[in-house]
Design a protein around this motif. Structure first.
Motif, PDB file in Angstrom:
ATOM      1  N   GLY A 122       0.824  -1.211   0.000  1.00 57.41           N
ATOM      2  CA  GLY A 122       0.000   0.000   0.000  1.00 57.41           C
ATOM      3  C   GLY A 122       0.852   1.252   0.000  1.00 57.41           C
ATOM      4  N   TYR A 123       1.974   1.192   0.718  1.00 57.02           N
ATOM      5  CA  TYR A 123       2.886   2.341   0.747  1.00 57.02           C
ATOM      6  C   TYR A 123       3.377   2.667  -0.657  1.00 57.02           C
ATOM      7  N   TYR A 124       3.829   1.654  -1.391  1.00 57.47           N
ATOM      8  CA  TYR A 124       4.398   1.904  -2.717  1.00 57.47           C
ATOM      9  C   TYR A 124       3.336   2.269  -3.751  1.00 57.47           C
ATOM     10  N   LEU A 125       2.147   1.683  -3.639  1.00 58.85           N
ATOM     11  CA  LEU A 125       1.053   2.070  -4.544  1.00 58.85           C
ATOM     12  C   LEU A 125       0.668   3.537  -4.319  1.00 58.85           C
ATOM     13  N   ASN A 126       0.630   3.940  -3.034  1.00 64.15           N
ATOM     14  CA  ASN A 126       0.293   5.326  -2.723  1.00 64.15           C
ATOM     15  C   ASN A 126       1.409   6.265  -3.176  1.00 64.15           C
ATOM     16  N   LYS A 127       2.647   5.880  -2.942  1.00 61.78           N
ATOM     17  CA  LYS A 127       3.774   6.714  -3.364  1.00 61.78           C
ATOM     18  C   LYS A 127       3.757   6.920  -4.878  1.00 61.78           C
ATOM     19  N   LYS A 128       3.409   5.858  -5.600  1.00 62.43           N
ATOM     20  CA  LYS A 128       3.324   5.954  -7.059  1.00 62.43           C
ATOM     21  C   LYS A 128       2.276   6.983  -7.471  1.00 62.43           C
ATOM     22  N   ALA A 129       1.111   6.946  -6.794  1.00 62.01           N
ATOM     23  CA  ALA A 129       0.054   7.913  -7.101  1.00 62.01           C
ATOM     24  C   ALA A 129       0.527   9.340  -6.827  1.00 62.01           C
ATOM     25  N   LEU A 130       1.153   9.552  -5.686  1.00 61.75           N
ATOM     26  CA  LEU A 130       1.616  10.892  -5.311  1.00 61.75           C
ATOM     27  C   LEU A 130       2.628  11.428  -6.313  1.00 61.75           C
ATOM     28  N   GLN A 131       3.500  10.567  -6.782  1.00 65.39           N
ATOM     29  CA  GLN A 131       4.540  11.015  -7.711  1.00 65.39           C
ATOM     30  C   GLN A 131       4.018  11.211  -9.136  1.00 65.39           C
ATOM     31  N   HIS A 132       2.863  10.628  -9.438  1.00 65.48           N
ATOM     32  CA  HIS A 132       2.244  10.847 -10.748  1.00 65.48           C
ATOM     33  C   HIS A 132       1.346  12.089 -10.755  1.00 65.48           C
ATOM     34  N   ALA A 133       1.009  12.601  -9.582  1.00 68.29           N
ATOM     35  CA  ALA A 133       0.063  13.709  -9.495  1.00 68.29           C
ATOM     36  C   ALA A 133       0.644  14.992 -10.069  1.00 68.29           C
ATOM     37  N   THR A 134      -0.189  15.709 -10.789  1.00 67.14           N
ATOM     38  CA  THR A 134       0.187  17.031 -11.292  1.00 67.14           C
ATOM     39  C   THR A 134       0.240  18.030 -10.151  1.00 67.14           C
ATOM     40  N   HIS A 135      -0.723  17.911  -9.230  1.00 64.07           N
ATOM     41  CA  HIS A 135      -0.748  18.804  -8.075  1.00 64.07           C
ATOM     42  C   HIS A 135      -1.417  18.091  -6.902  1.00 64.07           C
ATOM     43  N   ILE A 136      -0.951  18.436  -5.697  1.00 58.91           N
ATOM     44  CA  ILE A 136      -1.478  17.837  -4.469  1.00 58.91           C
ATOM     45  C   ILE A 136      -1.939  18.940  -3.526  1.00 58.91           C
ATOM     46  N   PHE A 137      -3.125  18.735  -2.947  1.00 59.64           N
ATOM     47  CA  PHE A 137      -3.689  19.674  -1.979  1.00 59.64           C
ATOM     48  C   PHE A 137      -3.758  18.984  -0.615  1.00 59.64           C
ATOM     49  N   ALA A 138      -3.062  19.533   0.358  1.00 58.43           N
ATOM     50  CA  ALA A 138      -3.108  18.991   1.716  1.00 58.43           C
ATOM     51  C   ALA A 138      -4.042  19.841   2.563  1.00 58.43           C
ATOM     52  N   ASN A 139      -4.874  19.182   3.375  1.00 57.60           N
ATOM     53  CA  ASN A 139      -5.763  19.945   4.256  1.00 57.60           C
ATOM     54  C   ASN A 139      -5.422  19.731   5.727  1.00 57.60           C
ATOM     55  N   LYS A 140      -4.273  19.094   5.993  1.00 54.29           N
ATOM     56  CA  LYS A 140      -3.795  18.910   7.363  1.00 54.29           C
ATOM     57  C   LYS A 140      -2.339  19.337   7.419  1.00 54.29           C
ATOM     58  N   GLN A 141      -2.011  20.131   8.414  1.00 57.99           N
ATOM     59  CA  GLN A 141      -0.642  20.603   8.560  1.00 57.99           C
ATOM     60  C   GLN A 141       0.329  19.438   8.732  1.00 57.99           C
ATOM     61  N   ARG A 142      -0.100  18.401   9.437  1.00 60.06           N
ATOM     62  CA  ARG A 142       0.810  17.288   9.725  1.00 60.06           C
ATOM     63  C   ARG A 142       1.195  16.523   8.458  1.00 60.06           C
ATOM     64  N   LEU A 156       2.619  21.411  -4.468  1.00 64.07           N
ATOM     65  CA  LEU A 156       1.959  21.162  -3.189  1.00 64.07           C
ATOM     66  C   LEU A 156       1.326  22.449  -2.665  1.00 64.07           C
ATOM     67  N   THR A 157       0.026  22.373  -2.326  1.00 64.88           N
ATOM     68  CA  THR A 157      -0.698  23.539  -1.794  1.00 64.88           C
ATOM     69  C   THR A 157      -1.456  23.132  -0.539  1.00 64.88           C
ATOM     70  N   PHE A 158      -1.364  23.979   0.495  1.00 59.03           N
ATOM     71  CA  PHE A 158      -2.137  23.737   1.712  1.00 59.03           C
ATOM     72  C   PHE A 158      -3.475  24.474   1.618  1.00 59.03           C
ATOM     73  N   ILE A 159      -4.557  23.723   1.807  1.00 58.17           N
ATOM     74  CA  ILE A 159      -5.908  24.292   1.811  1.00 58.17           C
ATOM     75  C   ILE A 159      -6.499  24.069   3.204  1.00 58.17           C
ATOM     76  N   PRO A 160      -6.677  25.117   4.006  1.00 64.32           N
ATOM     77  CA  PRO A 160      -7.266  24.922   5.336  1.00 64.32           C
ATOM     78  C   PRO A 160      -8.633  24.262   5.220  1.00 64.32           C
ATOM     79  N   PRO A 161      -8.958  23.379   6.153  1.00 62.25           N
ATOM     80  CA  PRO A 161     -10.262  22.706   6.098  1.00 62.25           C
ATOM     81  C   PRO A 161     -11.402  23.705   6.157  1.00 62.25           C
ATOM     82  N   GLY A 162     -12.469  23.393   5.441  1.00 58.76           N
ATOM     83  CA  GLY A 162     -13.611  24.307   5.407  1.00 58.76           C
ATOM     84  C   GLY A 162     -14.931  23.567   5.515  1.00 58.76           C
ATOM     85  N   ILE A 163     -15.942  24.268   5.978  1.00 53.70           N
ATOM     86  CA  ILE A 163     -17.304  23.723   6.043  1.00 53.70           C
ATOM     87  C   ILE A 163     -18.271  24.751   5.473  1.00 53.70           C
ATOM     88  N   ARG A 164     -19.502  24.329   5.283  1.00 57.95           N
ATOM     89  CA  ARG A 164     -20.548  25.249   4.819  1.00 57.95           C
ATOM     90  C   ARG A 164     -21.014  26.074   6.011  1.00 57.95           C
TER      91      ARG A 164
END
Length: 369
Positions: A122-142, A156-164
Motif C-alpha cells: 500500500g505504501y508503494y502504490l500510494n507513493k506511485k500515485a503521489l509522484q504521478h500527481a500534477t498537483h497535491i492539496f493537503a488539508n492537514k498541517q501534519r 503542493l498547496t495547503f488548503i485549510p479545512p472548510g465547512i458550509r
C-alpha cells in the motif's frame, strides 16, 4: 470544465456518516457550484486491495471500464479525494498515464509503512500515485512534512479545512423544545458526536461519559447528549447507565440537516479526538456557537483556538479534561464569549467557499497546462 471525481476510500454514497464522506460531498458540491461538470468515477474501493486477491477481477474490470470512459470522453482534470497506504489511488495513476492532469486532495505519505510487509504494498502504490500527481492539496498541517519529501514544493498547496458556514449557523428555534424533551431545561448540556465503533471513537466517548460523571458527582447539573451509532453503542449505554444514570441520552444517527439545530440546543461540545486527523465536528460545533473541549491529540488543535474558541487539554489527562468542561459549565459568560469567538473563527478561517477558491483556481490552471 469536466472533472473526474474519484474516492478510493469511501464512496460518496457511503451509508455511514463520517468526516471523510462529508468532506468528499462538500468538495463535489463546491466544484459543481463553480460551474464544473462532475463525473463520479465508478467506485473502486482499494482498501487493503493487495490483501484481497479474490477482488482483483473486479479491480481489472473497473479499471478497463474507466479507461474506456476517459478515452471516449477525456475529462479536463482527474480529481481524487484521499489517497494513503490503506487505500491508495490506482485509477488516478492510470488517468495520469493517459495525459490527464491529475490532482489529489488530502493524501498522506507515511514512510514508516514501507518497513512492515503488511503495509508495504500500500505504501508503494500510494507513493506511485503521489509522484504521478500534477498537483497535491493537503488539508492537514501534519501531512505537509511527509508529502514535501517526495513532492516538489511547486506541486503542493495547503488548503485549510472548510465547512458550509452558511448551513452550520446558530439556530435556537428548536432549543427550548429539544431541551424540554431531554428533561434538561436548566441543565448544562454537553454534546458529543462520533461513530460508536470499536477503537478510538468509542474510547473518546467513554472519556466524555467519565468526565461528565465526575462533574455530576461534584454537583454540576450536567446532561450528556451522544449522537452517533455503531457496534459499541450497547457497551457505552451500559457505561453511561452505570456512571451517569438519568443524565444521558443516546440519539443514534442524526441526519446532517438536523445537526445545526442539535448543536444550537446544547452548551458545550466535548470530544477528545484520539487520532482524529481533522475532526469536522469541531468546526461544525464552533460554527454553531459552541465552545469546544478536546485533547491536544492530532486534529483538534488545528481547528480550535485554545483559550479563545475552546479549551485544549493534554492527551489522556482525564482530570484536565473534566476540569475544562467544568470551567465552561460553571461560567455562562465564558461559554457565551467562547461561542461567539468560535463562530467568528470558523467564518473567517474555515469558510468552504473562501478556502476552496484557491483549489478551484489551481484546478483551472493545471487543466490549461
Amino acid at each position: 470544465m469536466k472533472i473526474a471525481f474519484c474516492t478510493p476510500f469511501k464512496p460518496l454514497t457511503h451509508p455511514r456518516i463520517s468526516g471523510d464522506v462529508t468532506i468528499a460531498e462538500d468538495l463535489a458540491t463546491f466544484l459543481q457550484n463553480q460551474g464544473h461538470e462532475i463525473w463520479i468515477v465508478p467506485q473502486l474501493s482499494t482498501r487493503y486491495i493487495w490483501k484481497r486477491p479474490r477482488n482483483w477481477g473486479h479491480v481489472c474490470a473497473t479499471m478497463q471500464l474507466v479507461k474506456e470512459n476517459i478515452q471516449n470522453e477525456k475529462p479536463d482534470v482527474w480529481f481524487t479525494y484521499h489517497s494513503y497506504y490503506k487505500a491508495p489511488d490506482i485509477l488516478g495513476t492510470m488517468a495520469a498515464r493517459e495525459q490527464i492532469p491529475y490532482a489529489i486532495f488530502a493524501p498522506s505519505h507515511a514512510p514508516k509503512r514501507k518497513k512492515d510487509w503488511s503495509t508495504k504494498p500500500g505504501y508503494y502504490l500510494n507513493k506511485k500515485a503521489l509522484q504521478h500527481a500534477t498537483h497535491i492539496f493537503a488539508n492537514k498541517q501534519r501531512d505537509l512534512e511527509g508529502l514535501s519529501h517526495i513532492v516538489p514544493p511547486s506541486h503542493l498547496t495547503f488548503i485549510p479545512p472548510g465547512i458550509r458556514t452558511d448551513i452550520f449557523t446558530r439556530d435556537e428555534t428548536l432549543r427550548a423544545e429539544k431541551r424540554t424533551a431531554w428533561n434538561a431545561t436548566d441543565s448544562i448540556v454537553v454534546l458529543t458526536i462520533a461513530m460508536l465503533r470499536k477503537g478510538t471513537k468509542s474510547e473518546g466517548v467513554e472519556h466524555v461519559i467519565t468526565a461528565c460523571s465526575d462533574l455530576a458527582y461534584q454537583g454540576h447539573d450536567i446532561k450528556l447528549i451522544i449522537a452517533g451509532d455503531g457496534v459499541m453503542r450497547p457497551y457505552l449505554e451500559e457505561v453511561a447507565h452505570k456512571f451517569l444514570p438519568n443524565r444521558h441520552i443516546f440519539l443514534g444517527i442524526v441526519p446532517s440537516k438536523e445537526l445545526p439545530a442539535l448543536y444550537s440546543s446544547c452548551d458545550i461540545f466535548a470530544f477528545p479526538g484520539i487520532n482524529e486527523g481533522l475532526g469536522m465536528v469541531y468546526l461544525e460545533a464552533q460554527s454553531c456557537g459552541l465552545p469546544v473541549v478536546a485533547w491536544d491529540h492530532d486534529g483538534a488543535p488545528q481547528v480550535v483556538n485554545n483559550g479563545t474558541t475552546g479549551i485544549i487539554t493534554p492527551s489522556y489527562d482525564n482530570n484536565a479534561f473534566l476540569q475544562a468542561i467544568g470551567k465552561l459549565a460553571a461560567s455562562p459568560d465564558l461559554r457565551t464569549a467562547m461561542g461567539a469567538a468560535a463562530t467568528k473563527h470558523t467564518a473567517t478561517n474555515h469558510n468552504i467557499r473562501q478556502n476552496y477558491a484557491e483549489l478551484d483556481a489551481k484546478l483551472r490552471a493545471i487543466a490549461q497546462q
